[in-house]
Each structure stands twice: as structure tokens, then as C-alpha cells.
Write a protein that holds these residues in place. Structure first.
Motif, mmCIF file in Angstrom:
data_model
loop_
_atom_site.group_PDB
_atom_site.id
_atom_site.type_symbol
_atom_site.label_atom_id
_atom_site.label_comp_id
_atom_site.label_asym_id
_atom_site.label_seq_id
_atom_site.Cartn_x
_atom_site.Cartn_y
_atom_site.Cartn_z
ATOM 1 N N HIS A 16 99.665 0.210 72.108
ATOM 2 C CA HIS A 16 100.300 1.527 72.190
ATOM 3 C C HIS A 16 99.895 2.277 70.927
ATOM 4 C CE1 HIS A 16 103.304 0.431 75.443
ATOM 5 N NE2 HIS A 16 102.626 -0.684 75.200
ATOM 6 N N ILE A 17 99.057 3.291 71.070
ATOM 7 C CA ILE A 17 98.539 4.011 69.908
ATOM 8 C C ILE A 17 98.850 5.499 70.020
ATOM 9 C CG2 ILE A 17 96.688 2.346 69.515
ATOM 10 C CD1 ILE A 17 94.755 4.355 70.805
ATOM 11 N N ASP A 18 98.872 6.145 68.894
ATOM 12 C CA ASP A 18 99.033 7.596 68.844
ATOM 13 C C ASP A 18 97.652 8.218 68.684
ATOM 14 O OD1 ASP A 18 101.876 7.621 68.963
ATOM 15 O OD2 ASP A 18 101.944 7.053 66.848
ATOM 16 N N ILE A 19 97.386 9.259 69.476
ATOM 17 C CA ILE A 19 96.116 9.969 69.366
ATOM 18 C C ILE A 19 96.402 11.445 69.108
ATOM 19 C CG2 ILE A 19 94.860 8.336 70.819
ATOM 20 C CD1 ILE A 19 95.054 10.332 73.095
ATOM 21 N N PRO A 20 95.475 12.137 68.492
ATOM 22 C CA PRO A 20 95.687 13.560 68.214
ATOM 23 C C PRO A 20 95.855 14.362 69.509
ATOM 24 C CG PRO A 20 93.755 12.721 67.035
ATOM 25 C CD PRO A 20 94.195 11.658 67.986
ATOM 26 N N GLY A 21 96.690 15.364 69.466
ATOM 27 C CA GLY A 21 96.902 16.229 70.629
ATOM 28 C C GLY A 21 95.733 17.176 70.831
ATOM 29 N N ARG A 35 87.883 3.838 67.857
ATOM 30 C CA ARG A 35 88.951 3.085 67.192
ATOM 31 C C ARG A 35 88.799 1.587 67.468
ATOM 32 N NH1 ARG A 35 94.215 4.845 65.277
ATOM 33 N NH2 ARG A 35 95.582 3.043 65.279
ATOM 34 N N GLU A 44 96.819 -3.796 66.521
ATOM 35 C CA GLU A 44 97.839 -3.252 67.422
ATOM 36 C C GLU A 44 97.795 -3.886 68.811
ATOM 37 O OE1 GLU A 44 96.384 0.663 67.045
ATOM 38 O OE2 GLU A 44 97.695 1.162 65.389
#
Length: 77
Positions: A16-21, A35, A44
Motif C-alpha cells: 500500500h503506497i502513496d503516489i503523487p496526485g 519505485r 513495503e
């Protein structure tokens, strides 16, 4: 007696990763691939599912004399 056991499993990992909007599909895909390729995602990754494919054993008695046994099963979930 020496036995060489080989187990084949298919491992599915999940992160579960955060990516730029504001990224389009192509940019999201490239962000994730980059990544992963740089190793930043490895910390992760969590094992989500393991499917058993097969197991085999080879009895080694000498260089010229080997016997083998094997078993395959459907996926274990």
C-alpha cells in the motif's frame, strides 16, 4: 541418505503506497515500476497469498544413482 527437496510456490505480495496526485494511468504505471526497480517498494511489500504448486524429492545415493518422487496439488488458500 541425502534427499534434495524442491518446493515450488507462487507468492503474491501486496504493498500500500502513496503516489503523487494528478498523474495519468501511464505516469502511475511508470511511478510504480520505477519505485519497484529502485528497491524502494521492497520494504513495503507484504506476503498476501502463497499458492502451493508442487513438491519433489530426489534421493541422492551416489553420482550415478538417483531416484525421484514428486507430488503436485491444487493451490492451497
Amino acid at each position: 541418505m541425502k534427499v534434495i527437496v524442491t518446493v515450488v510456490e507462487k507468492i503474491t505480495s501486496e504493498a500500500h503506497i502513496d503516489i503523487p496526485g494528478g498523474l495519468n494511468k501511464s505516469a502511475i504505471k511508470q511511478y510504480i515500476v520505477d519505485r519497484y526497480n529502485t528497491g524502494k517498494m521492497q520494504t513495503e511489500m507484504n506476503i498476501f497469498q502463497v499458492d502451493f504448486e508442487s513438491i519433489s524429492a530426489r534421493i541422492v545415493q551416489g553420482q550415478a544413482d538417483t531416484n525421484s518422487i514428486s507430488s503436485e496439488k491444487e493451490a492451497i488458500r
